[in-house]
Design an enzyme around this catalytic site. Sequence first.
Site, PDB file in Angstrom:
ATOM      1  N   ARG A 158     -22.779  17.074  68.705  1.00 59.88           N
ATOM      2  CA  ARG A 158     -22.284  16.134  67.696  1.00 59.88           C
ATOM      3  C   ARG A 158     -23.023  14.804  67.883  1.00 59.88           C
ATOM      4  O   ARG A 158     -23.660  14.567  68.911  1.00 59.88           O
ATOM      5  CB  ARG A 158     -20.771  15.877  67.869  1.00 59.88           C
ATOM      6  N   TYR A 203     -10.635  18.591  53.486  1.00 60.09           N
ATOM      7  CA  TYR A 203     -10.944  17.183  53.790  1.00 60.09           C
ATOM      8  C   TYR A 203     -12.374  16.841  53.353  1.00 60.09           C
ATOM      9  O   TYR A 203     -12.606  15.829  52.687  1.00 60.09           O
ATOM     10  CB  TYR A 203     -10.749  16.930  55.288  1.00 60.09           C
ATOM     11  N   ALA A 249      -7.287   6.747  54.185  1.00 61.01           N
ATOM     12  CA  ALA A 249      -7.484   8.166  53.886  1.00 61.01           C
ATOM     13  C   ALA A 249      -6.596   9.016  54.778  1.00 61.01           C
ATOM     14  O   ALA A 249      -6.119   8.556  55.818  1.00 61.01           O
ATOM     15  CB  ALA A 249      -8.951   8.552  54.148  1.00 61.01           C
ATOM     16  N   ASP A 257      -2.421  -1.091  53.789  1.00 60.82           N
ATOM     17  CA  ASP A 257      -2.256   0.071  54.675  1.00 60.82           C
ATOM     18  C   ASP A 257      -0.783   0.463  54.680  1.00 60.82           C
ATOM     19  O   ASP A 257       0.087  -0.414  54.725  1.00 60.82           O
ATOM     20  CB  ASP A 257      -2.723  -0.302  56.099  1.00 60.82           C
ATOM     21  N   GLY A 294      -2.117   4.297  60.904  1.00 56.78           N
ATOM     22  CA  GLY A 294      -2.500   2.996  61.443  1.00 56.78           C
ATOM     23  C   GLY A 294      -1.332   2.331  62.156  1.00 56.78           C
ATOM     24  O   GLY A 294      -0.194   2.817  62.096  1.00 56.78           O
ATOM     25  N   LYS A 298     -13.404  14.141  50.482  1.00 55.70           N
ATOM     26  CA  LYS A 298     -14.292  12.997  50.734  1.00 55.70           C
ATOM     27  C   LYS A 298     -15.483  13.054  49.778  1.00 55.70           C
ATOM     28  O   LYS A 298     -15.943  12.034  49.275  1.00 55.70           O
ATOM     29  CB  LYS A 298     -14.790  12.978  52.190  1.00 55.70           C
ATOM     30  N   VAL A 347     -12.723  14.195  70.093  1.00 55.73           N
ATOM     31  CA  VAL A 347     -12.822  14.884  71.386  1.00 55.73           C
ATOM     32  C   VAL A 347     -12.899  13.884  72.544  1.00 55.73           C
ATOM     33  O   VAL A 347     -12.352  14.130  73.626  1.00 55.73           O
ATOM     34  CB  VAL A 347     -14.023  15.874  71.369  1.00 55.73           C
ATOM     35  N   SER A 382     -17.879  10.922  55.048  1.00 59.86           N
ATOM     36  CA  SER A 382     -17.909  11.588  56.353  1.00 59.86           C
ATOM     37  C   SER A 382     -19.011  12.640  56.415  1.00 59.86           C
ATOM     38  O   SER A 382     -19.360  13.269  55.397  1.00 59.86           O
ATOM     39  CB  SER A 382     -16.554  12.280  56.556  1.00 59.86           C
TER      40      SER A 382
HETATM   41  N1  LIG Z   1     -12.972   8.612  62.801  1.00 56.82           N
HETATM   42  C1  LIG Z   1     -14.045   9.294  62.429  1.00 56.82           C
HETATM   43  O1  LIG Z   1     -14.736   9.900  63.266  1.00 56.82           O
HETATM   44  C2  LIG Z   1     -14.460   9.341  60.963  1.00 56.82           C
HETATM   45  C3  LIG Z   1     -15.603  10.057  60.641  1.00 56.82           C
HETATM   46  C4  LIG Z   1     -16.007  10.118  59.317  1.00 56.82           C
HETATM   47  C5  LIG Z   1     -15.303   9.433  58.335  1.00 56.82           C
HETATM   48  N2  LIG Z   1     -14.172   8.753  58.667  1.00 56.82           N
HETATM   49  C6  LIG Z   1     -13.464   8.048  57.581  1.00 56.82           C
HETATM   50  O2  LIG Z   1     -13.265   6.705  57.959  1.00 56.82           O
HETATM   51  C7  LIG Z   1     -12.035   6.219  57.421  1.00 56.82           C
HETATM   52  C8  LIG Z   1     -11.161   5.645  58.522  1.00 56.82           C
HETATM   53  O3  LIG Z   1     -10.887   6.668  59.458  1.00 56.82           O
HETATM   54  P1  LIG Z   1     -10.161   6.406  60.846  1.00 56.82           P
HETATM   55  O4  LIG Z   1     -10.764   7.310  61.845  1.00 56.82           O
HETATM   56  O5  LIG Z   1     -10.082   4.942  61.098  1.00 56.82           O
HETATM   57  O6  LIG Z   1      -8.728   7.003  60.513  1.00 56.82           O
HETATM   58  P2  LIG Z   1      -7.267   6.357  60.673  1.00 56.82           P
HETATM   59  O7  LIG Z   1      -6.339   7.468  60.325  1.00 56.82           O
HETATM   60  O8  LIG Z   1      -7.127   5.668  61.965  1.00 56.82           O
HETATM   61  O9  LIG Z   1      -7.280   5.260  59.521  1.00 56.82           O
HETATM   62  C9  LIG Z   1      -6.859   5.517  58.194  1.00 56.82           C
HETATM   63  C10 LIG Z   1      -5.940   4.384  57.793  1.00 56.82           C
HETATM   64  O10 LIG Z   1      -5.533   4.602  56.434  1.00 56.82           O
HETATM   65  C11 LIG Z   1      -4.131   4.401  56.363  1.00 56.82           C
HETATM   66  N3  LIG Z   1      -3.619   5.225  55.266  1.00 56.82           N
HETATM   67  C12 LIG Z   1      -3.541   6.576  55.222  1.00 56.82           C
HETATM   68  N4  LIG Z   1      -3.007   6.961  54.055  1.00 56.82           N
HETATM   69  C13 LIG Z   1      -2.745   5.836  53.346  1.00 56.82           C
HETATM   70  C14 LIG Z   1      -2.174   5.574  52.057  1.00 56.82           C
HETATM   71  N5  LIG Z   1      -1.759   6.566  51.263  1.00 56.82           N
HETATM   72  N6  LIG Z   1      -2.064   4.286  51.660  1.00 56.82           N
HETATM   73  C15 LIG Z   1      -2.467   3.265  52.456  1.00 56.82           C
HETATM   74  N7  LIG Z   1      -3.003   3.450  53.678  1.00 56.82           N
HETATM   75  C16 LIG Z   1      -3.145   4.722  54.114  1.00 56.82           C
HETATM   76  C17 LIG Z   1      -3.568   4.823  57.709  1.00 56.82           C
HETATM   77  O11 LIG Z   1      -2.304   4.261  58.002  1.00 56.82           O
HETATM   78  C18 LIG Z   1      -4.675   4.311  58.635  1.00 56.82           C
HETATM   79  O12 LIG Z   1      -4.428   2.986  59.034  1.00 56.82           O
HETATM   80  C19 LIG Z   1     -11.406   7.388  56.679  1.00 56.82           C
HETATM   81  O13 LIG Z   1     -11.732   7.264  55.311  1.00 56.82           O
HETATM   82  C20 LIG Z   1     -12.084   8.603  57.282  1.00 56.82           C
HETATM   83  O14 LIG Z   1     -12.127   9.681  56.366  1.00 56.82           O
HETATM   84  C21 LIG Z   1     -13.732   8.690  59.961  1.00 56.82           C
END
Ligand SMILES: NC(=O)c1ccc[n+]([C@@H]2O[C@H](COP(=O)([O-])OP(=O)(O)OC[C@H]3O[C@@H](n4cnc5c(N)ncnc54)[C@H](O)[C@@H]3O)[C@@H](O)[C@H]2O)c1
Length: 324
Positions: free
Chosen positions: A212, A145, A79, A32, A37, A149, A188, A121
Amino acid sequence: MQKILVTGGAGFIGSHVVDALVEQGKSVLIADNLSTGKNAHVNPSENTYFFDVDITKRDRLEQIFRQHSDIDGVIHLAAQSKASPSLDAPEHDANINIHGTVNVLELTKAYEVKNFIYASSAAVYGDQQTLPIAEDVAVEPLSPYGVSKQAGEEYVKAYRRLYDIDARVLRFANVYGPRQSVDTEAGVITIFVEQLLNGEQPGIYGDGKQTRDFIYVTDVASAILHCLFEEPSEPEESSPVYNVGTGQETSVEELLRELCAVMDQRYRPLYMEKRPGDIEKSYLDNRKLRANYAWEPETSLADGLTATIAHAKRSDASYEKIDS
Ligand SMILES: NC(=O)c1ccc[n+]([C@@H]2O[C@H](COP(=O)([O-])OP(=O)(O)OC[C@H]3O[C@@H](n4cnc5c(N)ncnc54)[C@H](O)[C@@H]3O)[C@@H](O)[C@H]2O)c1
Protein backbone atom coordinates in the site's frame (compact mmCIF):
# COMPACT_ATOMS: atom_id res chain seq x y z
CA MET A 1 -9.51 37.04 6.17
CA GLN A 2 -10.43 34.15 3.88
CA LYS A 3 -13.25 31.91 5.10
CA ILE A 4 -13.25 28.19 4.31
CA LEU A 5 -16.00 25.65 4.98
CA VAL A 6 -14.67 22.19 5.86
CA THR A 7 -17.26 19.41 5.84
CA GLY A 8 -16.07 16.52 8.03
CA GLY A 9 -13.73 18.93 9.83
CA ALA A 10 -14.02 17.03 13.13
CA GLY A 11 -12.79 13.82 11.50
CA PHE A 12 -9.33 12.36 11.21
CA ILE A 13 -8.14 14.13 8.04
CA GLY A 14 -10.52 17.08 8.42
CA SER A 15 -9.17 18.06 11.84
CA HIS A 16 -5.64 18.28 10.43
CA VAL A 17 -6.94 20.34 7.51
CA VAL A 18 -8.59 22.71 10.01
CA ASP A 19 -5.29 22.98 11.93
CA ALA A 20 -3.41 23.83 8.73
CA LEU A 21 -6.01 26.47 7.74
CA VAL A 22 -5.92 28.08 11.18
CA GLU A 23 -2.13 28.12 11.03
CA GLN A 24 -2.38 30.00 7.73
CA GLY A 25 -4.64 32.60 9.36
CA LYS A 26 -7.91 31.52 7.72
CA SER A 27 -11.33 31.59 9.29
CA VAL A 28 -12.81 28.08 9.34
CA LEU A 29 -16.39 26.82 9.41
CA ILE A 30 -16.76 23.14 10.26
CA ALA A 31 -19.86 21.16 9.26
CA ASP A 32 -19.87 17.75 10.90
CA ASN A 33 -22.48 15.49 12.52
CA LEU A 34 -19.86 13.82 14.75
CA SER A 35 -20.88 10.35 13.54
CA THR A 36 -17.22 9.31 13.43
CA GLY A 37 -15.59 12.67 14.12
CA LYS A 38 -14.99 14.04 17.61
CA ASN A 39 -15.45 17.40 19.26
CA ALA A 40 -12.09 16.83 20.91
CA HIS A 41 -10.45 16.97 17.46
CA VAL A 42 -11.63 20.49 16.80
CA ASN A 43 -9.13 23.26 17.25
CA PRO A 44 -10.72 25.71 19.72
CA SER A 45 -9.26 28.73 17.95
CA GLU A 46 -11.18 32.00 17.91
CA ASN A 47 -11.48 31.73 14.11
CA THR A 48 -12.99 28.23 14.11
CA TYR A 49 -16.77 27.77 14.14
CA PHE A 50 -18.36 24.36 14.61
CA PHE A 51 -21.82 23.42 13.25
CA ASP A 52 -23.39 20.11 14.21
CA VAL A 53 -24.93 19.46 10.81
CA ASP A 54 -25.77 16.40 8.76
CA ILE A 55 -24.88 17.00 5.11
CA THR A 56 -27.81 14.86 3.99
CA LYS A 57 -30.15 17.51 5.50
CA ARG A 58 -29.90 20.37 3.05
CA ASP A 59 -31.97 22.87 5.08
CA ARG A 60 -29.67 22.64 8.09
CA LEU A 61 -26.59 22.85 5.90
CA GLU A 62 -28.01 25.87 4.11
CA GLN A 63 -28.17 27.82 7.37
CA ILE A 64 -24.36 27.92 7.37
CA PHE A 65 -24.22 29.32 3.83
CA ARG A 66 -26.98 31.83 4.66
CA GLN A 67 -25.25 33.04 7.83
CA HIS A 68 -21.86 33.22 6.08
CA SER A 69 -22.36 34.68 2.62
CA ASP A 70 -18.60 35.28 2.28
CA ILE A 71 -17.30 31.69 2.08
CA ASP A 72 -14.25 31.57 -0.22
CA GLY A 73 -13.89 27.83 -0.58
CA VAL A 74 -15.35 24.46 0.39
CA ILE A 75 -13.26 21.43 1.33
CA HIS A 76 -15.63 18.47 1.21
CA LEU A 77 -14.39 15.62 3.41
CA ALA A 78 -17.56 14.51 5.22
CA ALA A 79 -18.32 10.94 4.21
CA GLN A 80 -18.98 7.40 5.17
CA SER A 81 -15.24 6.92 4.90
CA LYS A 82 -14.59 3.18 4.85
CA ALA A 83 -15.01 0.31 2.41
CA SER A 84 -16.18 -2.57 4.64
CA PRO A 85 -19.28 -0.88 6.15
CA SER A 86 -20.38 0.00 2.63
CA LEU A 87 -20.66 -3.73 1.82
CA ASP A 88 -23.15 -4.20 4.69
CA ALA A 89 -25.04 -0.93 4.23
CA PRO A 90 -24.62 0.37 0.68
CA GLU A 91 -27.71 2.63 0.90
CA HIS A 92 -26.34 4.39 3.97
CA ASP A 93 -23.00 4.86 2.22
CA ALA A 94 -24.69 6.18 -0.94
CA ASN A 95 -26.93 8.53 1.02
CA ILE A 96 -24.01 10.29 2.70
CA ASN A 97 -21.43 10.06 -0.08
CA ILE A 98 -23.66 10.77 -3.09
CA HIS A 99 -26.77 12.57 -1.79
CA GLY A 100 -24.69 14.48 0.79
CA THR A 101 -22.15 15.50 -1.85
CA VAL A 102 -24.93 16.75 -4.16
CA ASN A 103 -26.29 18.87 -1.27
CA VAL A 104 -22.88 20.42 -0.64
CA LEU A 105 -22.43 21.12 -4.37
CA GLU A 106 -25.93 22.59 -4.77
CA LEU A 107 -25.28 25.06 -1.95
CA THR A 108 -21.79 25.84 -3.30
CA LYS A 109 -23.49 26.73 -6.60
CA ALA A 110 -26.42 28.62 -5.06
CA TYR A 111 -24.20 30.76 -2.82
CA GLU A 112 -21.63 31.27 -5.60
CA VAL A 113 -18.65 29.85 -3.75
CA LYS A 114 -15.89 29.65 -6.32
CA ASN A 115 -13.45 27.05 -4.98
CA PHE A 116 -14.11 23.42 -4.15
CA ILE A 117 -11.95 20.45 -3.13
CA TYR A 118 -13.42 16.95 -3.14
CA ALA A 119 -11.84 14.16 -1.09
CA SER A 120 -11.86 11.04 -3.20
CA SER A 121 -10.01 7.82 -2.68
CA ALA A 122 -7.66 5.29 -4.26
CA ALA A 123 -10.63 2.95 -3.70
CA VAL A 124 -12.02 4.17 -7.03
CA TYR A 125 -9.16 2.38 -8.84
CA GLY A 126 -9.87 -1.14 -7.61
CA ASP A 127 -7.24 -3.75 -8.48
CA GLN A 128 -5.00 -2.21 -11.16
CA GLN A 129 -2.24 -4.12 -12.93
CA THR A 130 -0.08 -1.16 -13.97
CA LEU A 131 1.77 0.39 -11.05
CA PRO A 132 2.15 3.03 -9.81
CA ILE A 133 -1.46 3.93 -10.57
CA ALA A 134 -1.82 7.10 -12.62
CA GLU A 135 -4.89 9.31 -12.66
CA ASP A 136 -5.88 8.49 -16.25
CA VAL A 137 -6.48 4.73 -15.92
CA ALA A 138 -10.04 3.43 -16.15
CA VAL A 139 -11.46 3.31 -12.63
CA GLU A 140 -12.91 -0.02 -11.45
CA PRO A 141 -14.05 0.27 -7.82
CA LEU A 142 -14.47 -2.98 -5.90
CA SER A 143 -16.76 -1.76 -3.12
CA PRO A 144 -19.95 0.33 -2.86
CA TYR A 145 -17.71 2.88 -1.07
CA GLY A 146 -15.45 3.09 -4.14
CA VAL A 147 -18.52 3.49 -6.34
CA SER A 148 -20.00 6.25 -4.17
CA LYS A 149 -16.68 8.15 -4.10
CA GLN A 150 -16.50 7.84 -7.90
CA ALA A 151 -20.09 9.07 -8.24
CA GLY A 152 -19.16 12.06 -6.06
CA GLU A 153 -16.23 12.75 -8.40
CA GLU A 154 -18.52 12.76 -11.43
CA TYR A 155 -20.91 15.23 -9.78
CA VAL A 156 -18.00 17.49 -8.86
CA LYS A 157 -16.71 17.43 -12.45
CA ALA A 158 -20.19 18.12 -13.84
CA TYR A 159 -20.72 21.07 -11.47
CA ARG A 160 -17.35 22.46 -12.54
CA ARG A 161 -18.36 22.25 -16.21
CA LEU A 162 -21.88 23.53 -15.67
CA TYR A 163 -21.44 26.29 -13.12
CA ASP A 164 -17.83 27.39 -13.46
CA ILE A 165 -16.87 26.23 -9.96
CA ASP A 166 -13.08 25.91 -9.64
CA ALA A 167 -13.29 22.34 -8.35
CA ARG A 168 -10.59 19.71 -7.97
CA VAL A 169 -10.80 16.01 -7.17
CA LEU A 170 -8.05 14.59 -4.93
CA ARG A 171 -7.68 10.82 -4.62
CA PHE A 172 -6.00 9.95 -1.33
CA ALA A 173 -3.88 6.84 -0.80
CA ASN A 174 -3.84 5.14 2.66
CA VAL A 175 -3.74 8.03 5.09
CA TYR A 176 -2.40 7.49 8.60
CA GLY A 177 -1.46 9.57 11.61
CA PRO A 178 -2.68 10.93 14.94
CA ARG A 179 -6.47 11.04 15.57
CA GLN A 180 -7.27 8.16 13.23
CA SER A 181 -10.12 6.25 14.80
CA VAL A 182 -9.25 3.08 16.66
CA ASP A 183 -11.96 0.63 15.65
CA THR A 184 -12.01 -2.59 13.69
CA GLU A 185 -12.23 -0.61 10.46
CA ALA A 186 -9.31 1.69 11.26
CA GLY A 187 -6.27 1.89 9.05
CA VAL A 188 -3.81 -0.97 9.44
CA ILE A 189 -1.24 1.31 11.09
CA THR A 190 -3.61 2.41 13.83
CA ILE A 191 -4.61 -1.21 14.42
CA PHE A 192 -0.99 -2.42 14.62
CA VAL A 193 0.01 0.42 16.97
CA GLU A 194 -2.92 -0.37 19.26
CA GLN A 195 -2.11 -4.09 19.26
CA LEU A 196 1.58 -3.49 20.01
CA LEU A 197 0.80 -1.00 22.78
CA ASN A 198 -1.60 -3.53 24.36
CA GLY A 199 0.99 -6.31 24.20
CA GLU A 200 -1.11 -8.23 21.65
CA GLN A 201 0.32 -10.15 18.72
CA PRO A 202 -0.30 -8.12 15.53
CA GLY A 203 -2.30 -10.00 12.90
CA ILE A 204 -1.42 -9.98 9.19
CA TYR A 205 -3.97 -11.12 6.61
CA GLY A 206 -2.35 -13.32 3.98
CA ASP A 207 1.42 -13.44 3.48
CA GLY A 208 2.05 -9.77 4.29
CA LYS A 209 3.53 -9.15 0.84
CA GLN A 210 0.54 -6.99 -0.17
CA THR A 211 1.61 -3.38 -0.63
CA ARG A 212 0.00 0.00 0.00
CA ASP A 213 0.96 3.66 -0.26
CA PHE A 214 0.95 5.04 3.30
CA ILE A 215 0.85 8.83 3.45
CA TYR A 216 1.05 10.89 6.62
CA VAL A 217 -2.03 12.98 7.33
CA THR A 218 -0.34 16.40 7.44
CA ASP A 219 1.04 15.77 3.94
CA VAL A 220 -2.54 15.20 2.77
CA ALA A 221 -3.72 18.38 4.52
CA SER A 222 -0.92 20.29 2.85
CA ALA A 223 -1.86 18.89 -0.61
CA ILE A 224 -5.44 20.11 -0.08
CA LEU A 225 -4.29 23.62 0.83
CA HIS A 226 -1.89 23.83 -2.13
CA CYS A 227 -4.70 22.85 -4.51
CA LEU A 228 -7.11 25.32 -2.93
CA PHE A 229 -4.90 28.40 -2.71
CA GLU A 230 -2.15 28.05 -5.29
CA GLU A 231 -2.24 28.65 -9.05
CA PRO A 232 -1.27 25.47 -10.93
CA SER A 233 2.02 25.82 -12.81
CA GLU A 234 0.54 24.26 -15.97
CA PRO A 235 -2.94 24.79 -17.44
CA GLU A 236 -5.11 21.98 -16.08
CA GLU A 237 -7.48 19.70 -17.98
CA SER A 238 -11.20 20.53 -17.88
CA SER A 239 -11.79 18.38 -14.76
CA PRO A 240 -8.59 18.16 -12.72
CA VAL A 241 -7.99 14.96 -10.74
CA TYR A 242 -4.89 14.43 -8.61
CA ASN A 243 -3.46 11.46 -6.75
CA VAL A 244 -2.28 12.28 -3.23
CA GLY A 245 0.21 9.61 -2.22
CA THR A 246 3.90 9.12 -1.55
CA GLY A 247 4.55 7.29 -4.83
CA GLN A 248 6.18 4.52 -2.78
CA GLU A 249 4.90 1.08 -1.96
CA THR A 250 5.36 -0.53 1.43
CA SER A 251 4.37 -4.11 2.14
CA VAL A 252 2.37 -4.86 5.27
CA GLU A 253 5.32 -6.92 6.54
CA GLU A 254 7.77 -4.04 5.97
CA LEU A 255 5.36 -1.73 7.72
CA LEU A 256 5.09 -3.95 10.78
CA ARG A 257 8.89 -4.43 10.91
CA GLU A 258 9.36 -0.64 10.83
CA LEU A 259 6.75 -0.20 13.57
CA CYS A 260 8.38 -2.84 15.75
CA ALA A 261 11.75 -1.13 15.24
CA VAL A 262 10.34 2.28 16.20
CA MET A 263 8.59 0.76 19.25
CA ASP A 264 11.57 -1.39 20.15
CA GLN A 265 9.52 -4.59 20.04
CA ARG A 266 10.20 -8.05 18.64
CA TYR A 267 8.68 -8.79 15.21
CA ARG A 268 6.31 -11.73 15.72
CA PRO A 269 3.18 -11.40 13.60
CA LEU A 270 0.25 -13.78 13.57
CA TYR A 271 -0.46 -14.74 9.94
CA MET A 272 -4.18 -15.07 9.21
CA GLU A 273 -6.16 -16.17 6.19
CA LYS A 274 -6.14 -13.69 3.30
CA ARG A 275 -9.35 -11.66 3.16
CA PRO A 276 -11.41 -12.12 0.01
CA GLY A 277 -11.28 -9.06 -2.22
CA ASP A 278 -8.08 -7.68 -0.67
CA ILE A 279 -6.00 -5.92 -3.33
CA GLU A 280 -2.47 -7.33 -3.76
CA LYS A 281 -0.50 -4.26 -4.71
CA SER A 282 -1.40 -0.60 -4.78
CA TYR A 283 0.50 2.65 -4.82
CA LEU A 284 -0.17 5.95 -6.50
CA ASP A 285 1.76 7.94 -9.06
CA ASN A 286 1.99 11.42 -7.50
CA ARG A 287 3.99 13.13 -10.28
CA LYS A 288 1.06 15.15 -11.61
CA LEU A 289 0.38 16.86 -8.29
CA ARG A 290 4.09 17.48 -7.68
CA ALA A 291 4.50 18.97 -11.17
CA ASN A 292 1.53 21.35 -10.97
CA TYR A 293 1.80 22.49 -7.35
CA ALA A 294 4.70 23.24 -5.00
CA TRP A 295 3.83 20.14 -2.97
CA GLU A 296 5.93 17.17 -1.88
CA PRO A 297 5.15 14.56 0.76
CA GLU A 298 7.57 15.56 3.52
CA THR A 299 7.10 12.98 6.26
CA SER A 300 9.11 9.75 6.13
CA LEU A 301 7.37 6.57 7.24
CA ALA A 302 9.64 6.35 10.31
CA ASP A 303 8.85 9.93 11.38
CA GLY A 304 5.14 9.51 10.70
CA LEU A 305 5.01 6.29 12.70
CA THR A 306 6.89 7.90 15.59
CA ALA A 307 4.37 10.76 15.74
CA THR A 308 1.43 8.34 15.47
CA ILE A 309 2.73 6.17 18.31
CA ALA A 310 3.44 9.20 20.51
CA HIS A 311 -0.15 10.34 20.06
CA ALA A 312 -1.59 6.87 20.71
CA LYS A 313 0.27 6.74 24.03
CA ARG A 314 -1.40 9.91 25.27
CA SER A 315 -4.56 9.37 27.26
CA ASP A 316 -5.93 12.92 27.11
CA ALA A 317 -8.50 13.06 24.31
CA SER A 318 -9.05 16.82 24.36
CA TYR A 319 -7.64 18.96 21.56
CA GLU A 320 -3.89 18.89 21.40
CA LYS A 321 -1.60 20.41 18.84
CA ILE A 322 0.15 17.53 17.10
CA ASP A 323 3.91 17.92 16.63
CA SER A 324 5.17 16.08 13.62
N1 LIG B 1 -8.43 7.90 5.82
C1 LIG B 1 -8.07 7.49 4.61
O1 LIG B 1 -7.12 6.69 4.47
C2 LIG B 1 -8.80 7.99 3.37
C3 LIG B 1 -8.36 7.54 2.14
C4 LIG B 1 -9.00 7.98 0.99
C5 LIG B 1 -10.04 8.90 1.08
N2 LIG B 1 -10.47 9.32 2.30
C6 LIG B 1 -11.58 10.29 2.34
O2 LIG B 1 -11.20 11.40 3.13
C7 LIG B 1 -12.33 11.93 3.81
C8 LIG B 1 -12.07 12.00 5.30
O3 LIG B 1 -11.82 10.69 5.78
P1 LIG B 1 -11.31 10.39 7.25
O4 LIG B 1 -10.38 9.25 7.18
O5 LIG B 1 -10.91 11.66 7.92
O6 LIG B 1 -12.66 9.82 7.88
P2 LIG B 1 -13.44 10.24 9.22
O7 LIG B 1 -14.54 9.24 9.32
O8 LIG B 1 -12.52 10.41 10.34
O9 LIG B 1 -14.02 11.66 8.81
C9 LIG B 1 -15.28 11.85 8.19
C10 LIG B 1 -15.98 12.96 8.94
O10 LIG B 1 -17.24 13.20 8.30
C11 LIG B 1 -18.23 13.29 9.31
N3 LIG B 1 -19.50 12.86 8.73
C12 LIG B 1 -19.85 11.61 8.34
N4 LIG B 1 -21.10 11.61 7.87
C13 LIG B 1 -21.55 12.88 7.95
C14 LIG B 1 -22.79 13.53 7.62
N5 LIG B 1 -23.82 12.84 7.11
N6 LIG B 1 -22.89 14.86 7.84
C15 LIG B 1 -21.87 15.57 8.37
N7 LIG B 1 -20.69 15.01 8.71
C16 LIG B 1 -20.53 13.69 8.49
C17 LIG B 1 -17.77 12.37 10.44
O11 LIG B 1 -18.35 12.68 11.69
C18 LIG B 1 -16.26 12.62 10.39
O12 LIG B 1 -15.91 13.70 11.23
C19 LIG B 1 -13.51 11.04 3.43
O13 LIG B 1 -14.20 11.67 2.37
C20 LIG B 1 -12.85 9.76 2.96
O14 LIG B 1 -13.66 9.08 2.02
C21 LIG B 1 -9.87 8.89 3.46
